[in-house]
Write a protein that holds these residues in place. Structure first.
Motif, mmCIF file in Angstrom:
data_model
loop_
_atom_site.group_PDB
_atom_site.id
_atom_site.type_symbol
_atom_site.label_atom_id
_atom_site.label_comp_id
_atom_site.label_asym_id
_atom_site.label_seq_id
_atom_site.Cartn_x
_atom_site.Cartn_y
_atom_site.Cartn_z
ATOM 1 N N LEU A 36 0.613 -1.281 -0.205
ATOM 2 C CA LEU A 36 0.008 -0.060 0.275
ATOM 3 C C LEU A 36 0.443 0.818 0.400
ATOM 4 O O LEU A 36 0.429 2.486 -0.078
ATOM 5 N N ASP A 37 2.286 1.341 0.324
ATOM 6 C CA ASP A 37 2.978 2.374 0.517
ATOM 7 C C ASP A 37 3.923 1.761 -1.712
ATOM 8 O O ASP A 37 4.401 3.118 -0.965
ATOM 9 N N ALA A 38 3.717 0.884 -1.630
ATOM 10 C CA ALA A 38 4.150 1.263 -3.678
ATOM 11 C C ALA A 38 3.671 2.226 -3.968
ATOM 12 O O ALA A 38 2.416 2.382 -3.960
ATOM 13 N N ASP A 39 4.515 2.311 -5.565
ATOM 14 C CA ASP A 39 3.514 2.812 -7.155
ATOM 15 C C ASP A 39 3.441 2.843 -7.929
ATOM 16 O O ASP A 39 2.690 2.801 -8.409
ATOM 17 N N VAL A 40 4.592 1.199 -8.010
ATOM 18 C CA VAL A 40 4.749 0.221 -9.018
ATOM 19 C C VAL A 40 4.114 -1.054 -8.189
ATOM 20 O O VAL A 40 5.191 -1.081 -7.571
ATOM 21 N N GLY A 41 4.367 -2.587 -9.284
ATOM 22 C CA GLY A 41 4.464 -3.569 -8.490
ATOM 23 C C GLY A 41 5.147 -3.923 -10.187
ATOM 24 O O GLY A 41 5.342 -4.098 -11.163
ATOM 25 N N ALA A 42 6.710 -4.547 -9.920
ATOM 26 C CA ALA A 42 7.336 -4.904 -10.262
ATOM 27 C C ALA A 42 7.625 -6.669 -10.393
ATOM 28 O O ALA A 42 7.685 -6.804 -9.180
ATOM 29 N N SER A 43 7.462 -6.946 -11.244
ATOM 30 C CA SER A 43 7.935 -8.323 -11.634
ATOM 31 C C SER A 43 9.270 -8.923 -12.652
ATOM 32 O O SER A 43 8.349 -9.098 -13.389
ATOM 33 N N CYS A 44 10.376 -8.842 -12.472
ATOM 34 C CA CYS A 44 11.405 -8.926 -13.325
ATOM 35 C C CYS A 44 11.449 -10.603 -13.250
ATOM 36 O O CYS A 44 12.039 -10.951 -12.356
ATOM 37 N N HIS A 45 12.364 -10.870 -14.757
ATOM 38 C CA HIS A 45 11.967 -12.897 -14.538
ATOM 39 C C HIS A 45 13.084 -12.705 -15.721
ATOM 40 O O HIS A 45 12.845 -12.240 -16.490
ATOM 41 N N PHE A 46 13.976 -14.190 -15.738
ATOM 42 C CA PHE A 46 14.520 -14.348 -16.856
ATOM 43 C C PHE A 46 13.746 -15.431 -17.625
ATOM 44 O O PHE A 46 12.782 -16.135 -16.976
ATOM 45 N N PRO A 68 0.258 -0.366 -10.515
ATOM 46 C CA PRO A 68 0.832 -0.179 -12.062
ATOM 47 C C PRO A 68 1.484 -1.834 -11.794
ATOM 48 O O PRO A 68 1.788 -1.902 -11.044
ATOM 49 N N ILE A 69 1.542 -2.379 -13.343
ATOM 50 C CA ILE A 69 1.713 -3.437 -13.342
ATOM 51 C C ILE A 69 3.081 -3.041 -14.099
ATOM 52 O O ILE A 69 2.916 -3.175 -15.336
ATOM 53 N N VAL A 70 4.887 -3.515 -13.567
ATOM 54 C CA VAL A 70 5.637 -3.358 -15.236
ATOM 55 C C VAL A 70 6.426 -5.073 -14.689
ATOM 56 O O VAL A 70 7.076 -5.205 -13.541
ATOM 57 N N ALA A 71 5.996 -5.988 -15.520
ATOM 58 C CA ALA A 71 6.828 -7.071 -15.502
ATOM 59 C C ALA A 71 7.637 -7.579 -16.918
ATOM 60 O O ALA A 71 7.019 -7.020 -17.812
ATOM 61 N N THR A 72 8.412 -8.824 -17.086
ATOM 62 C CA THR A 72 8.773 -9.265 -17.795
ATOM 63 C C THR A 72 7.773 -10.164 -18.694
ATOM 64 O O THR A 72 7.153 -10.636 -18.548
#
Length: 169
Positions: A36-46, A68-72
């Motif tokens: 709830l303190d974050a501005d974006v969720g990121a999920s990065c993987h190979f 908002p989500i940023v993911a690979t």
């Protein structure tokens, strides 16, 4: 990679103000505080076979928190992110694309607002009542699997066997 990331964040003077590193696992009971303190969720993987068949539960947390989500690319959630407009996907190991996507979600307020609205809409389809509905319906009217006859020698439309309730002693 983690060590290089920490070193760069320290060199840029971002640690403790804009970049935070967790030294230990976040307790399940405390994860909402972080989300709830974050501005974006990121999920990065190979890219890997595990990536293609995984179900990234952390993205469910991002949906719950309205992030908002940023993911690979490379998994089912990436397809959902693109199809529903709930964030941005980038090629694995493409640092520039990742930076651009994060910048868009963090700086472009109009784009982030559109994505947050989409996240709110999509998140409703991942609530317990919605995701459990097929199981509840099956429990109300159990039936054999379509290929059950091939394995058990019974008719496909035969009712599922019912067991007697355990006796109480």
């Amino acid at each position: 990679v983690a060590a290089r990331c920490r070193e760069l964040a320290e060199e840029l003077g971002l640690v403790g103000t804009h970049v935070f590193f967790n030294e230990d696992w976040v307790r399940y009971e405390d994860r909402a505080d972080y989300l709830l303190d974050a501005d974006v969720g990121a999920s990065c993987h190979f890219l890997h076979v595990e990536t293609e068949f995984s179900f990234r539960t952390r993205i469910l947390d991002y949906l719950w928190a309205g992030l908002p989500i940023v993911a690979t690319e490379g998994d089912g959630f990436a397809e959902l992110i693109d199809a529903e407009g709930i964030g941005r996907t980038v090629p694995a190991e493409d640092v520039d694309a990742l930076a651009d996507a994060l910048e868009t979600m963090l700086v472009d307020t109009a784009a982030a607002a559109d994505v947050r609205a989409a996240v709110e809409r999509v998140a409703r389809s991942f609530t317990w009542p919605v995701v459990l509905e097929p199981l509840v319906e099956f429990c109300r009217a159990p039936r054999r699997a379509a290929d059950a006859a091939r394995w058990a020698g019974t008719a496909v439309d035969a009712p599922a066997p019912r067991t007697a309730a355990p006796s109480r002693v």
